[in-house]
Design a protein around this motif. Structure first.
Motif, mmCIF file in Angstrom:
data_model
loop_
_atom_site.group_PDB
_atom_site.id
_atom_site.type_symbol
_atom_site.label_atom_id
_atom_site.label_comp_id
_atom_site.label_asym_id
_atom_site.label_seq_id
_atom_site.Cartn_x
_atom_site.Cartn_y
_atom_site.Cartn_z
ATOM 1 N N ARG A 31 46.850 31.709 45.628
ATOM 2 C CA ARG A 31 47.958 32.579 46.220
ATOM 3 C C ARG A 31 47.323 33.861 45.931
ATOM 4 O O ARG A 31 46.326 34.144 45.163
ATOM 5 C CB ARG A 31 49.223 32.369 45.682
ATOM 6 N N ASP A 32 47.865 35.106 46.481
ATOM 7 C CA ASP A 32 47.360 36.232 46.284
ATOM 8 C C ASP A 32 47.908 36.958 45.066
ATOM 9 O O ASP A 32 49.079 36.571 44.848
ATOM 10 C CB ASP A 32 47.818 37.331 47.738
ATOM 11 N N VAL A 33 47.245 37.575 44.241
ATOM 12 C CA VAL A 33 47.705 38.115 42.880
ATOM 13 C C VAL A 33 47.761 39.426 43.028
ATOM 14 O O VAL A 33 46.946 40.298 43.597
ATOM 15 C CB VAL A 33 46.667 37.670 41.643
ATOM 16 N N SER A 34 49.061 40.218 43.039
ATOM 17 C CA SER A 34 49.025 41.526 42.915
ATOM 18 C C SER A 34 48.559 42.406 42.065
ATOM 19 O O SER A 34 48.025 41.760 40.704
ATOM 20 C CB SER A 34 50.614 41.989 42.856
ATOM 21 N N HIS A 35 48.142 43.802 41.813
ATOM 22 C CA HIS A 35 47.360 44.376 41.111
ATOM 23 C C HIS A 35 48.270 44.355 39.676
ATOM 24 O O HIS A 35 47.491 44.409 38.396
ATOM 25 C CB HIS A 35 47.300 45.867 41.573
ATOM 26 N N ASP A 36 49.637 44.614 39.688
ATOM 27 C CA ASP A 36 50.367 44.615 38.414
ATOM 28 C C ASP A 36 50.385 43.267 37.782
ATOM 29 O O ASP A 36 50.212 43.094 36.500
ATOM 30 C CB ASP A 36 51.715 44.856 38.958
ATOM 31 N N GLU A 37 50.165 42.387 38.512
ATOM 32 C CA GLU A 37 50.025 40.783 37.862
ATOM 33 C C GLU A 37 48.691 40.515 37.163
ATOM 34 O O GLU A 37 48.652 40.066 35.982
ATOM 35 C CB GLU A 37 50.519 39.731 38.785
ATOM 36 N N LEU A 38 47.815 41.013 38.014
ATOM 37 C CA LEU A 38 46.347 41.327 37.289
ATOM 38 C C LEU A 38 46.069 41.901 35.880
ATOM 39 O O LEU A 38 45.777 41.650 35.033
ATOM 40 C CB LEU A 38 45.388 41.644 38.446
ATOM 41 N N GLU A 53 41.430 48.759 35.674
ATOM 42 C CA GLU A 53 41.246 49.655 36.775
ATOM 43 C C GLU A 53 39.775 49.929 37.202
ATOM 44 O O GLU A 53 39.566 50.043 38.565
ATOM 45 C CB GLU A 53 42.077 51.165 36.450
ATOM 46 N N SER A 56 38.510 46.743 39.078
ATOM 47 C CA SER A 56 39.129 46.644 40.547
ATOM 48 C C SER A 56 38.341 47.688 41.366
ATOM 49 O O SER A 56 38.013 47.271 42.766
ATOM 50 C CB SER A 56 40.437 46.741 40.280
ATOM 51 N N GLU A 60 36.522 46.569 44.838
ATOM 52 C CA GLU A 60 36.935 47.042 46.003
ATOM 53 C C GLU A 60 35.579 47.723 46.733
ATOM 54 O O GLU A 60 35.438 47.521 48.111
ATOM 55 C CB GLU A 60 37.807 48.115 45.930
#
Length: 245
Positions: A31-38, A53, A56, A60
């Motif tokens: 599933r996709d993981v959001s930035h806040d969850e990461l 940060e 990431s 990117e």
């Protein structure tokens, strides 16, 4: 208080941590993981938000370079396939023309010349080597295209907003016009009522039949009243004539 497990005192190296996390992510439900969850998951194991940060941003950047590389290779292969299709069609046509006409064979000369060019194109088009300069140009191209797309969307949004604002203004002007017309009609009606109420009734003519102030006269009654007035006026004129003699 719960007792620590048998594995609580164990420590892992950086390579082991990376391998464990990769294995856990691979075995977990996709599933996709959001930035806040990461960020929250990283803070649970002692990794700061700043480190996440920075990582990431690096990911990117790497992802952007990989997308640029894939776009360059796809464009190369598409160009080579188009070139190959043209080569086959044109040279098949030249072979047919040469076979249907008497004389020496000549179709292989353009075939050889064009085939040499196609070979160089195949070497470049089927190659997987992409230079950093090409990747940088592709990234700049993608960024410029994204800016143009964003500007286009902004222009379209502004155009829609202007159209909606114009429609609202036209609707407001139309509603205001209806209100003004209704107000003017009401004022004129009241003025007409006041004028009819303040006007004195007409003086009755001697000898003329009286008419009701309530019911209006129809055409026959108006004609009879006109004839009565004429007869009364003629009678008065006759009396004045006899008195003068």
């Amino acid at each position: 208080m719960a007792k620590p497990g048998k594995q609580s005192g164990r420590h892992y190296t950086e390579a082991e941590v990376r391998a464990i996390l990769e294995r856990a992510l691979r075995d977990a439900q996709t599933r996709d993981v959001s930035h806040d969850e990461l960020v929250a998951a990283a803070e649970e194991i002692g990794i700061s938000r700043g480190a996440i940060e920075a990582a990431s941003r690096d990911i990117e950047h790497v992802r952007g370079e990989e997308d640029a590389r894939a776009a360059i290779l796809a464009r190369r292969r598409k160009g080579f396939r188009s070139h190959l299709f043209s080569f086959l069609v044109v040279n098949a046509f030249l072979f047919a023309v040469d076979a249907l006409n008497p004389g020496p064979w000549w179709f292989f000369w353009p075939l050889l010349a064009w085939g040499l060019g196609l070979a160089f194109h195949a070497r470049a088009g089927l190659s997987s080597d992409v230079s950093p300069r090409q990747i940088r140009r592709e990234l700049e191209r993608s960024a410029a295209q994204a800016r143009r797309e964003q500007q286009r969307r902004l222009k379209e949004q502004r155009r829609v907003e202007r159209l909606e604002r114009k429609q609202r203004l036209e609707q407001s002007a139309e509603d205001f016009g209806h209100v003004v017309e209704e107000g003017v009609a009401t004022v004129l009606s009241r003025i007409a009522q006041e004028i009819r109420g303040s006007a004195p009734p007409p003086a009755p003519v001697e000898g003329a039949p009286k008419r009701s102030r309530i019911a209006p006269l129809d055409a026959d009654e108006a004609e009879d009243e006109s004839e009565a007035l004429g007869e009364a006026e003629a009678e008065r004129a006759a009396r004045r004539g006899r008195g003068g003699r």
